[in-house]
Design an enzyme around this catalytic site. Structure first.
Site, PDB file in Angstrom:
ATOM      1  N   THR A  60       0.870  -1.167   0.000  1.00  0.00           N
ATOM      2  CA  THR A  60       0.000   0.000   0.000  1.00  0.00           C
ATOM      3  C   THR A  60       0.908   1.218   0.000  1.00  0.00           C
ATOM      4  O   THR A  60       2.050   1.124   0.405  1.00  0.00           O
ATOM      5  CB  THR A  60      -0.878   0.017   1.276  1.00  0.00           C
ATOM      6  OG1 THR A  60      -1.534  -1.229   1.437  1.00  0.00           O
ATOM      7  CG2 THR A  60      -1.923   1.112   1.224  1.00  0.00           C
ATOM      8  N   ASP A  92      -8.820  -2.510   3.204  1.00  0.00           N
ATOM      9  CA  ASP A  92      -9.064  -1.393   4.120  1.00  0.00           C
ATOM     10  C   ASP A  92      -8.799  -0.031   3.502  1.00  0.00           C
ATOM     11  O   ASP A  92      -9.319   0.978   3.986  1.00  0.00           O
ATOM     12  CB  ASP A  92      -8.183  -1.537   5.359  1.00  0.00           C
ATOM     13  CG  ASP A  92      -6.699  -1.395   5.022  1.00  0.00           C
ATOM     14  OD1 ASP A  92      -6.227  -2.138   4.151  1.00  0.00           O
ATOM     15  OD2 ASP A  92      -6.023  -0.547   5.618  1.00  0.00           O
ATOM     16  N   THR A 152      -1.046   0.646   6.401  1.00  0.00           N
ATOM     17  CA  THR A 152      -0.568  -0.368   5.464  1.00  0.00           C
ATOM     18  C   THR A 152      -0.420  -1.685   6.204  1.00  0.00           C
ATOM     19  O   THR A 152       0.101  -1.717   7.310  1.00  0.00           O
ATOM     20  CB  THR A 152       0.781   0.013   4.823  1.00  0.00           C
ATOM     21  OG1 THR A 152       1.236  -1.086   4.019  1.00  0.00           O
ATOM     22  CG2 THR A 152       1.840   0.342   5.856  1.00  0.00           C
ATOM     23  N   THR A 165      -2.284  -5.850   6.819  1.00  0.00           N
ATOM     24  CA  THR A 165      -3.361  -6.807   6.601  1.00  0.00           C
ATOM     25  C   THR A 165      -4.678  -6.049   6.531  1.00  0.00           C
ATOM     26  O   THR A 165      -5.227  -5.656   7.552  1.00  0.00           O
ATOM     27  CB  THR A 165      -3.429  -7.822   7.758  1.00  0.00           C
ATOM     28  OG1 THR A 165      -2.116  -8.259   8.064  1.00  0.00           O
ATOM     29  CG2 THR A 165      -4.305  -8.999   7.383  1.00  0.00           C
ATOM     30  N   GLY A 166      -5.197  -5.862   5.337  1.00  0.00           N
ATOM     31  CA  GLY A 166      -6.384  -5.034   5.152  1.00  0.00           C
ATOM     32  C   GLY A 166      -7.550  -5.430   6.018  1.00  0.00           C
ATOM     33  O   GLY A 166      -8.202  -4.590   6.649  1.00  0.00           O
TER      34      GLY A 166
END
Length: 346
Positions: free
Chosen positions: A207, A238, A257, A259-260
């Site tokens: 990200t 996310d 940034t 683990t969404g």
């Protein structure tokens, strides 16, 4: 005028260590981060707003194929690119986001257009793309987002029926290729199995993001991503979720940034702001509590934050995070008191 202006950026977190990334690639990232910070600094010096600065910083990150956003976005299971982005203005809590877009050159510009030209916060897929066309934003062929490195990651993931989460997959794959070149057998795991819960907390993230405090004392945040290699068609993380991947108010600006799904479950970006507002925690205490104590129980990652006083925090619970900041002394006519810093590892 505010005493100082601050821009903080990140290019993603994950399994990023000196053992998994070459010295040459390390320098490429550090130089890229520095150049983007310098571009943002120019805008701030010219009296630009925090909103303009975070948009431009993220746009530049999207334009650089070394990052998993915009031009460098990873591929879905269908071999397509589906990108997400969001932006938020801390002065009035206005926000805009797009999800699952495939033909908008710079999703972050589309996100701002959603914020400024609609009554909504989030548009997705074809609807977001049609809206972007109506606002004369730059539309490109899907092939624009093709990069061989990302496609190789997809082929490898499909061949092993696995999911590769950038930057882990990218850096570990690079290391494995190096070993293969030297006729060594690699035992490093570069992927994770797709199962009931494919989000293995040991492997993450790709990200980009920016947060800014301008000379007027205004805060803003922006985030953009291509997601994860071999992700399901239609998966949205996310990044475009206000309060999870991005958040800004009059006290703090945050970009996430990692683990969404974990950032969504913990509403991590907003949680930092809430701890500061309702619990009277400092930026350092709030951001570290969320990332190092709360988030880590369900996933990995990091955040970049700046508060209304210009304090900067960049906590992460992974091995590394591409990150940097520039702090401008607005009381000094030249650059002698300005600070710029870029880093990767802990």
């Amino acid at each position: 005028m505010n005493k100082k202006s601050v821009l903080v950026i990140h290019g993603g977190a994950g399994v990023i260590s000196k053992s998994t990334i070459s010295k040459e690639r390390e320098e490429i990232f550090l130089n890229s981060l520095k150049n983007i910070l310098l571009a943002g600094k120019i805008i701030l010096k010219q009296g630009g707003t925090s909103l303009d600065v975070v948009q431009e910083a993220v746009r530049l990150l999207e334009e650089d194929p070394i990052y998993n956003a915009g031009k460098g976005s990873v591929f879905t299971e269908l071999g397509t690119n589906e990108m997400d982005a969001a932006i938020m203005d801390g002065t009035n809590l206005k926000a805009g986001a797009v999800g699952g877009v495939s033909i908008i050159r710079n999703p972050i510009i589309a996100a701002r257009a959603v914020m400024e030209h609609t009554n909504h916060c989030l548009l997705v897929g074809k609807g977001a793309e049609e809206f972007a066309k109506s606002k004369n934003l730059e539309i490109v062929e899907p092939s624009f987002f093709f990069t061989q490195n990302r496609y190789d990651q997809l082929l490898r993931a499909k061949d092993e029926k696995k999911l590769i989460l950038d930057h882990d997959g990218e850096n570990l794959l690079e290391k494995e290729k190096e070993k293969e070149k030297n006729n060594e057998t690699s035992t490093t795991t570069t992927t994770i199995s797709v199962g009931v819960d494919p989000i293995d907390p040991k492997y993450k993230m790709g990200t980009v993001g920016a947060v800014c405090l301008d000379s007027f004392g205004n805060l803003a945040a922006a985030t953009s991503t291509g997601g994860m290699t071999n992700k399901m068609h239609g998966r949205v993380g996310d990044t475009p979720i206000i309060g999870a991947g991005v958040y800004a108010n009059k006290n703090v600006a945050v970009s996430s940034t990692g683990t969404g799904e974990a950032f969504m479950r913990t509403v991590a970006a907003f949680d930092i702001a809430a701890m500061m507002e309702y619990g009277s925690l400092s930026l350092k205490d709030a951001s570290n509590k969320v990332v190092m104590e709360k988030l880590i129980t369900v996933g990995d990652g990091g955040v970049i934050c700046v508060d209304k006083y210009g304090n900067v925090e960049m906590p992460f619970n992974t091995e590394g995070m591409y990150r940097g900041y520039v702090i401008i002394d607005n009381n000094c006519e030249n650059d002698q008191n300005d600070i710029i810093n870029v880093s990767i590892y802990k």
